[in-house]
Design a protein around this motif. Sequence first.
Motif, PDB file in Angstrom:
ATOM      1  N   ARG A 298       0.806  -1.227   0.000  1.00  0.00           N
ATOM      2  CA  ARG A 298       0.000   0.000   0.000  1.00  0.00           C
ATOM      3  C   ARG A 298       0.836   1.272   0.000  1.00  0.00           C
ATOM      4  N   SER A 299       2.156   1.134  -0.043  1.00  0.00           N
ATOM      5  CA  SER A 299       3.027   2.288   0.170  1.00  0.00           C
ATOM      6  C   SER A 299       2.850   3.393  -0.874  1.00  0.00           C
ATOM      7  N   ASP A 301      -0.184   4.038  -2.404  1.00  0.00           N
ATOM      8  CA  ASP A 301      -1.572   4.499  -2.438  1.00  0.00           C
ATOM      9  C   ASP A 301      -1.688   5.897  -1.854  1.00  0.00           C
ATOM     10  N   ASN A 304      -2.735   5.847   1.902  1.00  0.00           N
ATOM     11  CA  ASN A 304      -2.047   4.812   2.676  1.00  0.00           C
ATOM     12  C   ASN A 304      -1.927   5.164   4.160  1.00  0.00           C
ATOM     13  N   THR A 307      -5.015   4.441   6.007  1.00  0.00           N
ATOM     14  CA  THR A 307      -5.171   2.991   6.143  1.00  0.00           C
ATOM     15  C   THR A 307      -4.312   2.459   7.278  1.00  0.00           C
TER      16      THR A 307
END
Length: 497
Positions: A298-299, A301, A304, A307
Amino acid sequence: MGKLGGLAKDTAIYGLSSIIGRFLNYLLVPLYTAKLAAAEGGYGVITNVYSYTALMLVLLTFGMETTFFRFSNKDGEDPKAVYSTTLIAVGAVALAFVAMVLGFLPWVADAMGYEDHPEYVGVMAVVVALDAFQAIPFVYLRHKHKPLKFAALKLLFIFLNIMLNLLYFVALPAWYESNPELIGKIYDPTIGVGYAFFLNLVCTSLITLFFIPELKIRWRLDIKLLRRMLGYSWPILVLGIAGILNQTADKILFPFLYDSDTATSELGIYGAASKIAMIMAMITQAFRYAYEPFVFGRSKDKDNRETYAEAMKYFVIFTLLAYVAVVAWIDVLKYIIAPDYWSGLKVVPIVMAAEIMMGVYFNLSFWYKLIDKTIWGAWFSGIGCAVLIAVNVIFVPRYGYMACAWAGCAGYGTAMLLSYFVGQKYYPIRYPLRDMMVYVVLATLITAGCLLIPVENAWLSLFFRTFLVLLFAGFILRREKLGGMLKRLPIVRRLFH
């Protein structure tokens, strides 16, 4: 999507094998505590010796597992040369370690406090050297995407170890009483706790044989490559040493700090009671296996950080729920260990709190991994370790193993807070602190209710504590609006149709 599917499958296999393996290994605790009386200090010896081996394993692998992954996937490097060089380097260090320990065994055993049983030290030196060497073929299996063999060998070791321990601590002692001449050929009752170490050596040696296919390579040592690898690995070694000392320093130092003839037995009581708290460690490890690929995936996104903040909140919520459940049902869970060790149950809530802090610290640690500043991890873990050791040195002579339990909280708490405050400067994330504190306060109140409100009848006490756990779970479901999600699960939907 196909690559992510493969990643998820491999992660599940590695994670499940580790968690199942840890649980099965956990079953040795009731065996040892039942067969080794607390007053004789047998389990204290196991706790102490295995703490040394955990530390030595980090030293003997010196960060080369992670380094192998980095260099075998690096442009311009030959993976076969990297593997061969890593094997030779770790193998040579492990061999030198065994030679030094065996060559100076009386002095090493005396320094560790085992002058009467140097064989314990010698056997475990060989075991930890074999474990260090095996670590590289295990990494190679992961590199070659062979999770099934990886998991199978991990579980095979544990099954063999459990079966042999049952044989030598349960079956053979019973048969020896009726037929000492025959059974005496393979069993000596005077060895006692030493069998725990000898059987480990047998199992570890056997597993090594299964790596013969991975060892059929062209053996060559690339000195220039090794220098580059060592330059990469030393910060990982520092981080690893600090991390393992946070887990083992109290058990290593205790016999030297607690000036009493009962130091070994007291350490055994602490070590056995702490195993109940390892339920929390299994939960946090399961989270770690799932969370690590999730974070790096997810880095990139846009959302992130939000999240990560949500993930932190739910980690805290569900570990607190597990914490409350263990405290509430401690009168049932205590039967995992023998009655001789029940005096140490008071450390369980404290050790579990330390495990939660360690899990939060792990969760926070990704900020410096994502910006390639892993040296911060070495600083945080090192400072936390220094705090832990200081608390042990100052307070263990007066308060015994209770100081060990609180030292864990102090060490992990320090590392956790440092990582949070420094992380907010370099990689700010808006964690829902107010929401998390609501759950912390409520869990603390429920824990106090379980421990401080006297209920004489055992069944009524269990009912009352279970009610408090359900109250906490209901509060979570209502506040987080998780009811709708649970209703979508097939089993839950059928139960409440």
